[in-house]
Design an enzyme around this catalytic site. Sequence first.
Site, short mmCIF file in Angstrom:
data_model
loop_
_atom_site.label_atom_id
_atom_site.label_comp_id
_atom_site.label_asym_id
_atom_site.label_seq_id
_atom_site.Cartn_x
_atom_site.Cartn_y
_atom_site.Cartn_z
N GLN A 1 2.30 -6.20 -3.32
CA GLN A 1 2.66 -6.28 -1.89
C GLN A 1 4.04 -5.62 -1.67
O GLN A 1 4.33 -4.63 -2.32
CB GLN A 1 2.63 -7.74 -1.40
CG GLN A 1 1.23 -8.34 -1.33
CD GLN A 1 0.82 -8.99 -2.62
OE1 GLN A 1 1.57 -9.68 -3.27
NE2 GLN A 1 -0.43 -8.79 -3.00
N GLY B 1 -3.81 -4.47 -4.74
CA GLY B 1 -4.80 -3.46 -5.12
C GLY B 1 -4.19 -2.10 -5.35
O GLY B 1 -3.45 -1.60 -4.50
N HIS B 2 -4.46 -1.52 -6.52
CA HIS B 2 -4.04 -0.15 -6.81
C HIS B 2 -5.28 0.66 -7.14
O HIS B 2 -6.03 0.32 -8.06
CB HIS B 2 -3.07 -0.12 -8.00
CG HIS B 2 -1.78 -0.81 -7.74
ND1 HIS B 2 -1.13 -1.60 -8.67
CD2 HIS B 2 -1.00 -0.86 -6.62
CE1 HIS B 2 -0.02 -2.08 -8.15
NE2 HIS B 2 0.08 -1.65 -6.91
N LYS C 1 2.64 2.17 -5.25
CA LYS C 1 3.45 1.72 -6.39
C LYS C 1 2.75 1.99 -7.71
O LYS C 1 3.39 2.33 -8.71
CB LYS C 1 3.75 0.23 -6.26
CG LYS C 1 4.58 -0.13 -5.03
CD LYS C 1 4.79 -1.63 -4.91
CE LYS C 1 3.54 -2.39 -4.55
NZ LYS C 1 3.03 -2.08 -3.20
N ASP D 1 0.82 -1.22 0.00
CA ASP D 1 0.00 0.00 0.00
C ASP D 1 0.85 1.27 0.00
O ASP D 1 0.40 2.31 0.49
CB ASP D 1 -0.95 0.03 1.21
CG ASP D 1 -1.78 -1.24 1.33
OD1 ASP D 1 -2.36 -1.66 0.32
OD2 ASP D 1 -1.83 -1.82 2.43
#
Length: 485
Positions: free
Chosen positions: A284, A100-101, A76, A73
Amino acid sequence: MNLSSLKLSQASPLTNSKWSRHRTTLLHHRNSDVIAVQPRAAPTLFAVTTSESPSRIESLSQVSGVLGCQWGDEGKGKLVDILAGHFDIVARCQGGANAGHTVYNAEGKKFALHLVPSGIFNENTVCVIGNGVVVDLPALFNEIDSLEANGVSCKGRILVSDRAQLVFDFHQRVDGLREAELDKSFIGTTGKGIGPCYSSKVTRNVIRVSDLRHMDTFPHKLDLLLSDAASRFTGFKYTPDMLRGEVERYKRFSERLEPFIADTVHFMNESIEQKRKILVEGAQATMLDIDFGTYPFVTSSSPSAGGICTGLGISPRVVGDLIGVVKAYTTRVGCGPFPTEILGQGDDSLGTIGQEFGPTTGRARRCGWLDMVALKYCCQINGFSSLNLTKLDVLSNLPEIQLGVAYKQIDGTPLKSFPADLHLLEQSKVEYEVLPGWRSDISCIRNYSDLPKAARQFVERIEEIVGVPVNYIGVGPGRDALIIK
């Protein structure tokens, strides 16, 4: 729902974690450093920065990577989206739909990417889902449908490795059953079936993407997986109807997936020979690495530099610049040790100010001061050429900022590095270094020299401790809210 109005639950990990070390209250500031994507027809650099910006990005190695330095988180996806305009290929090498982005386009439309690499918003970029990724096909198709419905073309632009493993619905059920068995020692997974799928891979009975091309043997392989889960977990009920239903479902999936399937190992190595530029997008982060993270509170893949080669089938010799992404403070989701954790309540808490809620699960993230021991450890493991410091703007208006610079045992003996022993980590005391804060809005600043002196001192102290330059600094939610120094 307005995230800025959310209160932290008394039952959240922030308020009752046994890993808590320190409590504080943080002053109010602004929203999180999310991605705002501008549609572009050609790889032009966003309207930012200094004359040095284009040369720094264009000088990145043919094969470069963006990896997380904390517990995920870090932001990235934003950097990947910005850099993608200067690369031909953006590739995912590990993880699954647990990543998740959060992405916003120019109109404010929100996209949640979990499997498709963030380079998809640059229409000239090919996106590769490598052999090290575990693929949940319903999730992938939903993501593609959402992108296509919003004008983002995916046809001919996404390649899925024929060696990638498939995540099934039963993997997600097993994920929940495993967590229930662990009771109070649960890991705090996303429940996406990632760990059980990687477990199947290690025991050599996983189903791979290439198996979808052999539907004559597919039912037998799936039967073995389902029977194994039923024998292991009393709460898992397996019937012949379940098998028949899944087989029919995956026959349809195989037809839809076929245009995306590729020998990505060949594609990647051929692309390297053709001098095409490749950007690897990590999911991650190193502190969640199965080998190097806070085991067992980790993910089931290798989000550190080694995962690039094993997850894409490329030689270590071709990997060049690696950029580590680190938040100006520290967050983590789920259980596990968090030495610099701080707790704040109400609208002035760091989690609320930074809108620290996961795009995959919606869970509130635990928040803490920047842990320099963990960051230096990550830099050593990955050999970063530079760092991207994100969400610096969230620290504005704080009277002071703390850096966790060392760990000491109960008897005062310093720890030389980040320990593998979680009992030792739990008993350790963090030594903090206090830096002055700054009381001005920095979200509109685009040149490093224009930052307040205290902000520059913070950045330069990070560089001094880890020995890696901070070349990218996020100061707000937009794509252009980036300083390149």
